[in-house]
Design a protein around this motif. Sequence first.
Motif, PDB file in Angstrom:
ATOM      1  N   PRO A   8     -17.094  -7.119   6.187  1.00 14.46           N
ATOM      2  CA  PRO A   8     -16.401  -5.830   5.973  1.00 14.46           C
ATOM      3  C   PRO A   8     -15.904  -5.708   4.533  1.00 14.46           C
ATOM      4  CG  PRO A   8     -14.991  -7.377   7.138  1.00 14.46           C
ATOM      5  CD  PRO A   8     -16.336  -8.036   7.069  1.00 14.46           C
ATOM      6  N   ARG A   9     -15.852  -4.453   4.050  1.00 16.51           N
ATOM      7  CA  ARG A   9     -15.344  -4.172   2.716  1.00 16.51           C
ATOM      8  C   ARG A   9     -14.131  -3.273   2.855  1.00 16.51           C
ATOM      9  NH1 ARG A   9     -18.716  -5.999  -1.132  1.00 16.51           N
ATOM     10  NH2 ARG A   9     -20.865  -6.445  -0.530  1.00 16.51           N
ATOM     11  N   SER A  10     -13.160  -3.456   1.994  1.00 16.30           N
ATOM     12  CA  SER A  10     -11.905  -2.718   2.116  1.00 16.30           C
ATOM     13  C   SER A  10     -11.429  -2.247   0.750  1.00 16.30           C
ATOM     14  CB  SER A  10     -10.831  -3.603   2.770  1.00 16.30           C
ATOM     15  OG  SER A  10     -10.568  -4.742   1.962  1.00 16.30           O
ATOM     16  N   TYR A  26     -17.783   0.009  -1.262  1.00 18.87           N
ATOM     17  CA  TYR A  26     -16.423  -0.111  -0.744  1.00 18.87           C
ATOM     18  C   TYR A  26     -15.899   1.278  -0.401  1.00 18.87           C
ATOM     19  CZ  TYR A  26     -16.142  -4.956  -2.289  1.00 18.87           C
ATOM     20  OH  TYR A  26     -16.338  -6.296  -2.459  1.00 18.87           O
ATOM     21  N   ARG A  57      -4.187  -0.069   3.401  1.00 17.45           N
ATOM     22  CA  ARG A  57      -5.543  -0.592   3.310  1.00 17.45           C
ATOM     23  C   ARG A  57      -6.467   0.196   4.230  1.00 17.45           C
ATOM     24  NH1 ARG A  57      -5.529  -6.579   4.412  1.00 17.45           N
ATOM     25  NH2 ARG A  57      -4.954  -6.620   2.214  1.00 17.45           N
ATOM     26  N   GLU A 103      -7.502  -0.629  -1.162  1.00 17.62           N
ATOM     27  CA  GLU A 103      -6.074  -0.446  -1.000  1.00 17.62           C
ATOM     28  C   GLU A 103      -5.600   0.671  -1.918  1.00 17.62           C
ATOM     29  OE1 GLU A 103      -7.347  -3.527  -1.596  1.00 17.62           O
ATOM     30  OE2 GLU A 103      -7.247  -4.222   0.478  1.00 17.62           O
ATOM     31  N   GLN A 153     -10.559  -0.194   5.719  1.00 18.82           N
ATOM     32  CA  GLN A 153     -11.612  -1.205   5.824  1.00 18.82           C
ATOM     33  C   GLN A 153     -12.764  -0.646   6.646  1.00 18.82           C
ATOM     34  OE1 GLN A 153     -10.522  -5.433   6.480  1.00 18.82           O
ATOM     35  NE2 GLN A 153     -11.727  -5.256   8.357  1.00 18.82           N
ATOM     36  N   ASP A 154     -14.016  -0.896   6.148  1.00 18.82           N
ATOM     37  CA  ASP A 154     -15.174  -0.410   6.908  1.00 18.82           C
ATOM     38  C   ASP A 154     -15.550  -1.437   7.964  1.00 18.82           C
ATOM     39  OD1 ASP A 154     -16.616  -2.408   5.626  1.00 18.82           O
ATOM     40  OD2 ASP A 154     -17.501  -1.082   4.139  1.00 18.82           O
TER      41      ASP A 154
END
Length: 1701
Positions: free
Chosen positions: A1140-1142, A1051, A1132, A1144, A1134-1135
């Motif tokens: 996708p992984r994010s 992440y 946030r 915060e 996000q990749d």
Amino acid sequence: MAHAKNVIVLLAVLLAGECVLAADPKIINGPSDVTVFVDENTPIGTVIYDVDAEIADGKTLEYKFIGGGPGKFIMNINNGELSVSGTLDFEDVNRYQFIVRVTETGKINGPLVGFVVNILPLNKYAPEFTPKILRVNISETSPSDSVVADLTCIDIDNGTNPGCTTISILFGDDTIPKFKVVNNQILTTSTPIDYDTMTAKNFLYKLVVIATDTPSVGNQRTGTTTVLVNVVPVNEYDPSISGQPIRYKISESTQVGTEVLSMTATDNDAGTHGELTYQITGGNSEDAFFILKKSGKIHTKKRLDFERTPSYSLTVEVKDGGSRTSTAVVDITVTDVNDTPPVCSPDHYKKTVDETLLIGSTVLTLSCSDEDAGTNLGYTITSGESGDLEITPSGAVRVKRDLGYDQGLFAYLLNIEVTDTQHTTSVIVLINLNPVNEYPPLLAPLSVIVSEDTILGTEIASLTATDRDASPNNVLSFEIVSVQNAAVDAFLVDSVTGKIYLTHYLDFESIPVYKIVVIVDDGGTSKGTGTVTVSVRNINDNAPYCPKTVFNIMVSELTGKDSVIIPDFGCSDRDLDVLYYSLNQIPSDNTFDVITGQLKLKGTLDYETTPFYSIEINIGDGNYITKLKVAVNVINENEGPPQFINSDIRKYFREDTDPGTVIAILTATDPDNGVFTYNFRTTYQGFILDSKSGEIILTKSLDREKTSSHELNIVASDGTRSSTATVQISVLDVNERPRFSKPNYVFSVAENTLSGQSVGKASAIDADTGGTNGLLRHNILSGNEDLYFQIDPTTGEITVATPPDFENAMSIVLVIQATDQGFPSTFEICTVTINILDVNDNSPAFASSRIRKWISEDASVGLSVIQIFATDTDSSLNGNNKFTFISNNAAPFQIDSDSGIVTVRNSLDRETTSRYDMVITAVDRGTPPLTGFLTLEIFLTDVNDNAPFFIGTYDTSIPEDVLEDTIIFVFTSDDIDEDGGDNFNYTILSGNLYSSFKLDSSNGLLQVASNLNRELVDKFELVIQVTDSGIPSRSTSVTATINIKDVNDEYPVFEISSNTFSVKEHTVSPTVLAQIKATDSDEGFNAKLKYSIATNWKGASGMFGINDTSGEIYTVGDFDREVESEYLLWVRVQDHGSPPRSAEVTVNITIEDLNDNTPIFGQKEYSVYVLENLDRGSKVLSTGAVDSDEGLNGEIKYELDYTTQEGLLADNFFGVRSTSGDVILKRRMDRETYDDFTFTVIARDSGSPPQSSKVNVTIYVLDVNDNRPQFSPDFYNFEASLTDYCDASITVVTAVDSDLGINALVTYSIPDDNTEPFLVDDSGNVKANAELKEAKYIIEIMSSDKGDPEMKSLKNAIIRIDTFKAENIVITFYLDMTLVSYLSVEEELINHIQEVLRASFPTAYVKRWCVEDNVRSVLVHVYAVKSDITENVNNLHKDKKFVTNGEFINLLQLNPSEIPTVTINEKSWDKYRIEKVVPFGEKLIFPTPAKVVTTEEKDDLGLILGIFFGLLVALIAAIIILYLVWRRKLCRKKKDSENTKRPRVQIIEIRGVGRRVSIDEESETTDNKNPINKTTTTTVSVVTPFQLSESKLHDVEKVEALGGPLINVPSIEKPVFDGPSREVSVLSSRQDFKSVTLSPSLLGNTMSNASTPLPTKPALHNPNRGRDFVTGWVFEEDPETQTRKWVRTPDGDPIFDVSRE
């Protein structure tokens, strides 16, 4: 001719011989050649032949060997006897030849006798096998007649005793034999051997083979050997798998490691061939399953996936220990489950709504979906809704009930779960509430009860107001607007807390109820009103009142139970409290009870047991107790004559009873407990009767022949009534006992003697003749439990009944009884000892024919394994019960022939041989010897001496996202130790970084324990250790290598986890505030990041923006700090991976303020109550103000307002913390100086220009216990008598405390280390609690208050107490006036007396000792001290001199009527109405005059004149004294006659232990070195009349002051009140002493004037007498036993005869 026993002699006469002369010796009747046969065991010394020869003329003969003779025989030279001289052995020499010549003594010629001695062999040796234990192996499939073993048996006996003639199998074979012996060989029979059925035998035959010889003479002998036949198995059967076809269904969600099923297979082979192992040989795609090698249990090894592999067909192979195999197919079907979770977009929501939003309104609707087809989503709010919100099946969040802003919920943070019944996705929803002012404040009515003694400043109530609105619409303040029945300031309410305090004193009698009206304000437009009702609780300050406190009643002893004795005590309570009654009764036998003001009879009365009851009634109202005295006199009733317990007595006595014997004891009782006597109705010769005890005693011997019975009549009489009893005495004849000739007889009998044989005779004789007294019967009492013997009852002859057994009993002791037939019969006993003679008839025996023993295989050589015991019930005669242990075997064990201890001979190894069998024989030493057999089975137990080992190698690769619980390896191990492969323990020794893997310690299952991360660890090398369960355990390790494959799983990570920035309000937009940075450990496209503002947690949305690539945050709107002072953004990143992984992060943005607000205090004014002892530096209250500005503009400084007089005063005591506004105490307050302070506090901010505000502060000072009690005065000088006639209280000390309320209440105590006999109560009354013995006491009294904390006086009061003898010091004034009248002139009388004394003693002072009230007259007892020098505390060491009664009387100058005549200052005695003045004691005491030393005169005339005038003065004084004595006696008689009409009664109430003056006590010296002898008496209450005796003033002695002789009181032999007397020996205790006066009329009207004569009672030894203070009953007390008896009622007693007045 004599021949030896057991020697067979065969004589052969040979015709040939040599020629001898006629005169030579001649063989008579015998051959010249002799052949003799002799057993080889013939004992030495045995005569085997006797040569018989003769010679003429009486000459003697000689017998000699020719050539020296054989070495084993000897010839007697004189008589020709041939004897054995050495041990014979057939195996050594079996034949001897020699010649004997017979000659005349001294000659050399004579006939010859030739001897041939043949040795006959005996069977000495048993057959013997070699070896003793033979081990062989045989296959279970061996054919019939197969040779199992060759036997070697020898017998070293020669001659006619062939050995090993018969060989057979003794035991160890099956019921159907599997073996036989043929020609010294063991062969198999036709019955096949089956290894698989031999589990119980451990697959081993233990054959015991026996060989028997056949001797021509003697006993047979046997020998044995043990043949251990080990059956070798043959693998005959294939494994059999049951339950086929095998099918099973399993869910794809089954956890890794779950047991799927268990294979079941069997093998009919036994042993290792029947041991099965399992393995999967095919069909296990993806290595999804594994099977446990030994149990056959199949487990999942990996997670199953229905979509990938819906079924498996596993081929399972089962292999036995002999390599035979079977296979089976296991069909496993995987069932599908729902495994795709729902997805919601977005997954965060934020919404703001009014708190008044209507029920049913929709707040927002979620947007969610599920990739699984046909799946219905369910929505659930799991937290945060507080019951106010709900969600519909379509995902709409709605209002369920009124929103809870006013209940403190300013926002709802909902956690909503979206589920498809299998998977769950969470969505977070933030709903902010906007407050709306809706409700006015409410104040509920309150009622409290406050005690009227509550101190000021006490919190009496706490108001609770409610406002359903929440902040800022719920600000509450309280104010009292009115108080019914009092001023507004009678109570104080804290405007913030609502606590109400008491500010004025309460008085229930004045105002019982207050109503307080309070207004509550919420700071807005709404106000509420409430009422507080304060009810004043009355204090219970009145004790119960009873109009009559003493009751004297008469009750018949026949009064029935539950009768009401006193119907109503008439008690009441002014406080109207409920009264509770209880009683204390003496004696305490629960005879009476008190119920609701009535005295009832609970039990039965018995005058003889208890003639009087003293009852104390306690009437309590819960706080106070009033006591009543009730005297219950039980009236005696006549209840009957004496009664015999047994009026008809029968006794039997032998005619030889000794004179003086008590024949009978008569016992009678009298219900009236009267005295009665026993007498014969007439005179009875030979008997006397004790009239008191009732014993009848024999005075001369009985003679049955003259009189066989006697009848005695006895009368019991109490003087008026009587009863009769009869005693019947029967005289019994004397019967003499029989006698045995001796006390013990001894006989012997062999153990197999037949029944009926005589053993011996034991008979007795009886000297009695005639009748049945001389007839005897014999019987066996004991010892014949086995019934071996019987006895003739007439003759006493003992015979055998059953053949005895020596092994059961070696000796029998019989107890024989001979009984005559007389009445009563007599008997005699003797003992008969019968010895049983043994016969050898038992073989050695073991407790069991087979013994099993387990020992460890590591047992050391020489270790004792077991001790074998055998028994032989024969006796030790000829060694019949002595035996030898033998074991002939090749086992590594040996047995001690004597002790039977089996020990280890060689080292052991279970893996080589796990079991040994030893055949042990026990041979006794009897003739012939007998043998017992025992088989000892020794099993070797395993020792853990082999380490386990791993099977196979372990190396694999797995992806880093592999699921938890995935099985990586299943470690398998084995151990060659017994049961070594069953229980292993697996552990990870090292290499398990981050605890990534877990290992099942029991089955070796290695699974993934946590998420793997290749970026942290890309390879694991686990060192696995396996440990067996042995003791001690052994272990082995192996290294398992696991390579981690990479996947996209990282992440994004923010560089800073929380960000805080600030911006001034009204900053121009757009302005960049900061940059947020994040990183991603992945590479490539997966590491590319995008930034966004996900939501605003706090503050309005749309005020900020963010660059999606750089992460820069910038302003968008215009800021106003008063509207929003802070913003909280949820940013946030996000990749671009798939999925996708994010991540915060929160961003906190603060709006900087401008200065535009003034400080505001929290209250309009402040007030507080504080204790005056508050410590310096303590915070009194806080006057905190708030300023909505920030920084210096909001920084507030506080100070006092010094512009007013109140502020200047307050500055002396208080200070204000400049930073907090806390009011601090600078100096200790004193409530007695200032009880309140009022001043002003200023709050000023630090802005420019500064803003300020003011508030008034009032501080009320409450009292605390800060003043110590102080004695006033602190020195007390008092006196006390050695007797406690009047000294109820010696003095009263006083200390004062300047505090208020309970803090000013003072108590008193004596220090703990004080040992003096005094006590002090809470009122300061000092009393004596024990007998006073010293002349002077100095004690200290402490005072303390009841405050908290308790304060004690710094200086104790000192009390000097000098003791005196009242009989030597005190004088009594008889005054004809009432007590009230006397009290009005008491001070004047005392001063008058004191003035008289001060004429002689200038500083003397007079004190009243006590006053007795006789209703119409009083008696005043006074004493005087010669000097007031002891009034000074500095003169404690100086003695106090008392005026003696003699000095006192003289100074008063009494006239013949005993009235003072001395005149001082022209004052008259008439106003005091003095009847007489007399000394309190019996004698007048004067101080001893001081000795006068004069110069010696030489003038004879002067000496003569001095003697003359001295005698003249003495004569005149004697005449005057005689006249005064006569005159006083005359007056005394007159006064005594008058006083009998008006007796005075002194009530002495004795509490606790009392003291009594001894009758014979010695005179006490001046210095009190000989204290008065006292004896403790029982606690009593007495009423005693005190009147002067006639001789009181005539016994005058001159003694030293304070040391005069004591009055010797004679014992009273007549009733106490028969005439005037003062001799009363009972004195009261000082403890809780009370001296009161009592008129006879106060004792009630139950007394009769009739005279009742005293009943006749046994005289006491010099008894002491007294009277009960309540009832007037007279009692007598024995001074020795201290027991008390009631003498009479007051009826008829002159002291109570009011008619004489």
